[in-house]
Design a protein around this motif. Structure first.
Motif, PDB file in Angstrom:
ATOM      1  N   LYS A  94       0.815  -1.210   0.000  1.00 11.80           N
ATOM      2  CA  LYS A  94       0.000   0.000   0.000  1.00 11.80           C
ATOM      3  C   LYS A  94       0.850   1.263   0.000  1.00 11.80           C
ATOM      4  CE  LYS A  94      -0.628   0.110   5.065  1.00 11.80           C
ATOM      5  NZ  LYS A  94      -1.604  -0.045   6.164  1.00 11.80           N
ATOM      6  N   ARG A  95       2.119   1.134   0.384  1.00 15.48           N
ATOM      7  CA  ARG A  95       3.018   2.292   0.418  1.00 15.48           C
ATOM      8  C   ARG A  95       3.826   2.450  -0.865  1.00 15.48           C
ATOM      9  NH1 ARG A  95       3.558  -0.011   5.649  1.00 15.48           N
ATOM     10  NH2 ARG A  95       2.650   1.339   7.269  1.00 15.48           N
ATOM     11  N   VAL A  96       3.736   1.502  -1.769  1.00 22.82           N
ATOM     12  CA  VAL A  96       4.448   1.599  -3.044  1.00 22.82           C
ATOM     13  C   VAL A  96       3.814   2.711  -3.869  1.00 22.82           C
ATOM     14  CG1 VAL A  96       4.939   0.387  -5.213  1.00 22.82           C
ATOM     15  CG2 VAL A  96       5.155  -0.819  -3.021  1.00 22.82           C
ATOM     16  N   PRO A  97       4.612   3.615  -4.421  1.00 24.39           N
ATOM     17  CA  PRO A  97       4.044   4.732  -5.191  1.00 24.39           C
ATOM     18  C   PRO A  97       3.148   4.257  -6.334  1.00 24.39           C
ATOM     19  CG  PRO A  97       6.366   5.108  -4.754  1.00 24.39           C
ATOM     20  CD  PRO A  97       6.085   3.701  -4.320  1.00 24.39           C
ATOM     21  N   ALA A  98       2.135   5.035  -6.611  1.00 22.85           N
ATOM     22  CA  ALA A  98       1.185   4.687  -7.663  1.00 22.85           C
ATOM     23  C   ALA A  98       1.868   4.525  -9.009  1.00 22.85           C
ATOM     24  CB  ALA A  98       0.093   5.755  -7.760  1.00 22.85           C
ATOM     25  N   ALA A  99       2.857   5.336  -9.291  1.00 21.70           N
ATOM     26  CA  ALA A  99       3.554   5.251 -10.575  1.00 21.70           C
ATOM     27  C   ALA A  99       4.253   3.906 -10.730  1.00 21.70           C
ATOM     28  CB  ALA A  99       4.562   6.389 -10.702  1.00 21.70           C
ATOM     29  N   GLU A 100       4.793   3.394  -9.646  1.00 25.08           N
ATOM     30  CA  GLU A 100       5.460   2.084  -9.704  1.00 25.08           C
ATOM     31  C   GLU A 100       4.440   0.971  -9.902  1.00 25.08           C
ATOM     32  OE1 GLU A 100       8.212  -0.788  -6.849  1.00 25.08           O
ATOM     33  OE2 GLU A 100       8.245   1.389  -6.541  1.00 25.08           O
TER      34      GLU A 100
ATOM     35  N   ARG B  76      -3.197   4.049 -16.509  1.00 19.94           N
ATOM     36  CA  ARG B  76      -3.335   5.485 -16.749  1.00 19.94           C
ATOM     37  C   ARG B  76      -4.336   6.128 -15.789  1.00 19.94           C
ATOM     38  NH1 ARG B  76      -1.507   3.312 -21.309  1.00 19.94           N
ATOM     39  NH2 ARG B  76      -0.445   4.611 -22.859  1.00 19.94           N
ATOM     40  N   GLU B  77      -5.417   5.406 -15.478  1.00 23.51           N
ATOM     41  CA  GLU B  77      -6.406   5.939 -14.550  1.00 23.51           C
ATOM     42  C   GLU B  77      -5.812   6.126 -13.153  1.00 23.51           C
ATOM     43  OE1 GLU B  77      -9.964   6.924 -14.526  1.00 23.51           O
ATOM     44  OE2 GLU B  77      -8.962   7.451 -16.385  1.00 23.51           O
ATOM     45  N   MET B  78      -4.949   5.199 -12.751  1.00 25.05           N
ATOM     46  CA  MET B  78      -4.320   5.341 -11.440  1.00 25.05           C
ATOM     47  C   MET B  78      -3.428   6.574 -11.401  1.00 25.05           C
ATOM     48  SD  MET B  78      -4.312   3.940  -8.467  1.00 25.05           S
ATOM     49  CE  MET B  78      -4.057   5.413  -7.487  1.00 25.05           C
ATOM     50  N   LEU B  79      -2.689   6.803 -12.462  1.00 22.13           N
ATOM     51  CA  LEU B  79      -1.843   7.993 -12.533  1.00 22.13           C
ATOM     52  C   LEU B  79      -2.688   9.263 -12.537  1.00 22.13           C
ATOM     53  CD1 LEU B  79       0.778   6.741 -15.134  1.00 22.13           C
ATOM     54  CD2 LEU B  79       1.074   6.936 -12.652  1.00 22.13           C
ATOM     55  N   ARG B  80      -3.838   9.213 -13.221  1.00 18.18           N
ATOM     56  CA  ARG B  80      -4.716  10.384 -13.257  1.00 18.18           C
ATOM     57  C   ARG B  80      -5.262  10.686 -11.868  1.00 18.18           C
ATOM     58  NH1 ARG B  80     -10.038  11.545 -13.493  1.00 18.18           N
ATOM     59  NH2 ARG B  80     -10.618   9.344 -13.383  1.00 18.18           N
ATOM     60  N   LEU B  81      -5.685   9.649 -11.155  1.00 17.46           N
ATOM     61  CA  LEU B  81      -6.210   9.857  -9.808  1.00 17.46           C
ATOM     62  C   LEU B  81      -5.141  10.411  -8.875  1.00 17.46           C
ATOM     63  CD1 LEU B  81      -8.378   6.635  -9.362  1.00 17.46           C
ATOM     64  CD2 LEU B  81      -9.209   8.980  -9.562  1.00 17.46           C
TER      65      LEU B  81
ATOM     66  N   ALA C 265      -4.827  14.406  -6.610  1.00 21.91           N
ATOM     67  CA  ALA C 265      -4.807  14.402  -5.145  1.00 21.91           C
ATOM     68  C   ALA C 265      -4.797  15.806  -4.550  1.00 21.91           C
ATOM     69  CB  ALA C 265      -3.603  13.609  -4.648  1.00 21.91           C
ATOM     70  N   ASP C 266      -4.100  16.734  -5.180  1.00 17.41           N
ATOM     71  CA  ASP C 266      -4.008  18.089  -4.622  1.00 17.41           C
ATOM     72  C   ASP C 266      -4.861  19.098  -5.386  1.00 17.41           C
ATOM     73  OD1 ASP C 266      -2.178  17.603  -2.477  1.00 17.41           O
ATOM     74  OD2 ASP C 266      -0.643  17.249  -4.002  1.00 17.41           O
ATOM     75  N   SER C 267      -5.737  18.603  -6.262  1.00 12.30           N
ATOM     76  CA  SER C 267      -6.522  19.552  -7.058  1.00 12.30           C
ATOM     77  C   SER C 267      -8.010  19.239  -7.032  1.00 12.30           C
ATOM     78  CB  SER C 267      -6.015  19.549  -8.505  1.00 12.30           C
ATOM     79  OG  SER C 267      -6.147  18.259  -9.083  1.00 12.30           O
ATOM     80  N   ARG C 268      -8.464  18.403  -6.112  1.00 12.31           N
ATOM     81  CA  ARG C 268      -9.890  18.117  -6.032  1.00 12.31           C
ATOM     82  C   ARG C 268     -10.631  19.353  -5.525  1.00 12.31           C
ATOM     83  NH1 ARG C 268      -7.621  13.095  -4.531  1.00 12.31           N
ATOM     84  NH2 ARG C 268      -8.073  11.544  -6.119  1.00 12.31           N
TER      85      ARG C 268
ATOM     86  N   ASN D  24      -7.132  21.727   3.487  1.00 13.22           N
ATOM     87  CA  ASN D  24      -7.888  20.477   3.467  1.00 13.22           C
ATOM     88  C   ASN D  24      -7.561  19.694   2.200  1.00 13.22           C
ATOM     89  OD1 ASN D  24      -9.725  20.807   5.885  1.00 13.22           O
ATOM     90  ND2 ASN D  24     -10.073  22.736   4.780  1.00 13.22           N
ATOM     91  N   ARG D  25      -7.514  18.375   2.346  1.00 12.90           N
ATOM     92  CA  ARG D  25      -7.093  17.520   1.227  1.00 12.90           C
ATOM     93  C   ARG D  25      -7.856  16.199   1.295  1.00 12.90           C
ATOM     94  NH1 ARG D  25      -2.171  14.062   0.240  1.00 12.90           N
ATOM     95  NH2 ARG D  25      -1.511  14.417  -1.918  1.00 12.90           N
ATOM     96  N   MET D  26      -8.299  15.736   0.148  1.00 13.12           N
ATOM     97  CA  MET D  26      -8.937  14.424   0.080  1.00 13.12           C
ATOM     98  C   MET D  26      -8.112  13.517  -0.812  1.00 13.12           C
ATOM     99  SD  MET D  26     -12.856  13.274  -0.828  1.00 13.12           S
ATOM    100  CE  MET D  26     -12.739  13.360  -2.617  1.00 13.12           C
ATOM    101  N   THR D  27      -7.733  12.360  -0.284  1.00 13.92           N
ATOM    102  CA  THR D  27      -6.960  11.386  -1.052  1.00 13.92           C
ATOM    103  C   THR D  27      -7.668  10.041  -0.994  1.00 13.92           C
ATOM    104  OG1 THR D  27      -5.639  10.861   0.903  1.00 13.92           O
ATOM    105  CG2 THR D  27      -4.762  12.528  -0.609  1.00 13.92           C
ATOM    106  N   TYR D  28      -7.295   9.169  -1.908  1.00 18.25           N
ATOM    107  CA  TYR D  28      -7.818   7.806  -1.916  1.00 18.25           C
ATOM    108  C   TYR D  28      -6.732   6.859  -1.427  1.00 18.25           C
ATOM    109  CZ  TYR D  28     -11.943   9.149  -4.616  1.00 18.25           C
ATOM    110  OH  TYR D  28     -13.126   9.707  -5.028  1.00 18.25           O
TER     111      TYR D  28
END
Length: 522
Positions: free
Chosen positions: A95-101, A151-156, A160-163, A173-177
């Motif tokens: 769960k801690r592995v970066p999304a890009a990886e 690609r969808e994971m990278l888009r999400l 993260a900082d622009s919702r 305030n920040r919302m992340t998945y």
């Protein structure tokens, strides 16, 4: 031109043109290569362990039932418990592995699959009974799922900082998945590569670990997909390959307190059973399990008197009999208005009789159904149909020695007849007559399912009304009701067709995550 993340924009994988001699010969060679590997034994894969068990699942060729595709080791509850433990342990670091990886593993797998496209299709030809085009489309869809979800994971991640959260003075305030945890993936046998790959890839790329319980009729294809993911670099522990009985390990894994979600594609009956099990909260479970389910359909095509009747008849036949009608999206019902009913029925029968039945390896239009149980069930529905409608063609087993059935058409069927209401999952088409197009839509809607549908008309006002009144998750106009493309037609249905989870669309990946809001006082 590359996107800002360095990737080329997503595009669907092209389907193979077998009219080209080069491609035809390449597929023949792939089939020969796969046939040379039939009958092997396949292990379980738990983390970094390769395990052979005494109990085996024997996978057979539905076109030649005595021919063994592979003998696959069969897990019991003890091994299922071990898989859960390893998956739970791996989740803590995965769960801690970066999304890009995580996305990079999917992209590498897509690249490898693209290089071996015909080999994977050939496995589906011999294990699932798909003809060349159906198998090729399955492999292409698997590539699409891997590419699209990466690609969808990278888009999400970029969002993260622009919702668009409302700003207030004195706070940030920040919302992340974040990922859910350990998931059980239970794919179907009818799309044994595409849906297996899509369900697994979505769960893995969002940071979850997966116990994959493949369909018992197509476990060899699932094994080769597992091996593909490992070759792409996916670390041990993230994905576990665990064939076994649904009643034994399937129920056990679904009910397990460490299971966070279940991703399932299959029949309505099994899906509802899983839903009931998932609703329980055994000792030690501290969450409500999430179920992502696609459970089948009783799909149909409505034709009015303004339609292109040749195009409608062709779409009806393609929707009803593609892959022997063994698709949740199969158009097993046609509802035609009275003014053109006889003409459309005649065109459908003519096209159905032209379909060749035979070995998938020889690329016949109609191959076998998946196994003896399905074969006998479909024959029983054909017998029911003989009492509910007028048999126009087919209606019996076909020659060939395997589980071959004649493509069957019944006309003059009442909208509430069993063959108009119950999912047969075979090459059986029921046709009903409607007094007008509105009654046609009413007959279409009178079912417990709501997956796909189609409406043939050239009247724009009718099309607009049908858009609002035909109740299904995927509705098509002037085309067949099968053949959803990843990213183009997000797929999922209403009612007892499932959770309308829209696989292959932008809403799918968040189903495998949960939203977390952080608020910091300045």
């Amino acid at each position: 031109m590359a996107d800002k993340d360095g990737l080329t924009p997503f595009a669907n994988e092209p389907l193979t043109d077998f009219g080209q001699e080069r491609e035809w010969r390449a597929m023949e060679e792939a089939i020969r290569a796969v046939r040379s590997r039939l009958g092997r034994e396949y292990p379980l894969r738990l983390g970094s362990r390769t395990m052979y068990t005494e109990e085996k699942i024997v996978s057979s060729n539905p076109a030649r039932p005595d021919e063994v595709i592979g003998r696959v080791s069969r897990a019991d509850r003890k091994l299922a418990e071990e898989a859960m433990g390893e998956a739970a342990a791996a989740f803590e670091w995965w769960k801690r592995v970066p999304a890009a990886e995580r996305a990079a593993y999917l992209l590498e797998a897509a690249s490898l699959l693209r290089e071996r496209k015909h080999i994977f299709s050939a496995w589906m030809i011999v294990e699932a009974g798909k003809n060349w085009s159906e198998a090729d489309a399955d492999t292409a869809e698997a590539i699409d799922f891997l590419e699209y979800y990466a690609r969808e994971m990278l888009r999400l991640e970029e969002l993260a900082d622009s919702r668009p959260l409302v700003r207030i003075a004195g706070e940030t305030n920040r919302m992340t998945y974040i990922p859910l945890g350990v998931g059980i993936v239970i794919p179907p046998w009818n799309f044994p590569l595409a849906i297996c790959a899509g369900m697994t890839a979505a769960a893995v790329v969002t940071g979850n670990t997966v116990v994959l319980k493949p369909a018992s009729t197509t476990p060899v294809i699932a094994y080769h997909f597992y091996e593909l993911m490992r070759e792409a670099g996916l670390p041990p522990g993230v994905l576990h390959y665990l064939p076994g009985s649904g009643g034994e390990i399937g129920d056990y894994l679904t009910s397990h307190p460490q299971t966070r979600f279940i991703s399932f594609t299959g029949s309505k009956e099994v899906g509802l059973h899983i839903n009931r099990l998932a609703a329980d909260t055994p000792a030690g479970q501290i969450w409500i399990k999430r179920l992502v389910a696609e459970m089948g359909g009783k799909d149909g095509i409505v034709v009015d008197e303004t339609a292109d009747l040749d195009a409608a008849a062709q779409a009806i036949v393609a929707s009803a009999f593609g892959f022997q009608g063994q698709k949740c999206s199969a158009g097993s019902r046609a509802i035609v208005v009275e003014a053109v009913y006889d003409e459309v029925v005649a065109k459908v029968v003519e096209r159905t009789r032209a379909l060749s039945v035979g070995l998938p390896e020889e690329n016949h239009a109609i191959g076998p159904v998946i196994d003896r149980s399905s074969y006998e069930k479909i024959l029983s529905y054909i017998d029911i149909g003989k009492g509910e409608g007028r048999l126009l063609t087919g209606g019996a087993a076909a020659e060939g020695g395997g589980y071959f059935l004649q493509p069957t058409v019944f006309a003059d069927v009442d909208g509430k007849a069993r063959i108009m209401q119950e999912e047969i999952f075979g090459p059986v088409l029921a046709i009903a007559k409607a007094s007008d197009w509105r009654e046609g839509i009413q007959i279409y809607n009178e079912t417990e399912f709501g997956l796909t549908g189609a409406f043939f008309s050239t009247d724009e006002s009718r099309i607009q009304e049908a858009m609002e009144t035909m109740h299904c998750g995927n509705l098509y106009f002037n085309r067949k009701c099968t053949g959803a493309f990843v990213g183009v037609h997000p797929f999922g249905g209403f009612n007892l067709s499932g959770t309308d989870s829209k696989a292959g669309g932008p809403d799918y990946l968040p189903l495998f995550m949960q939203a977390k809001v952080t608020s910091r006082k300045l």
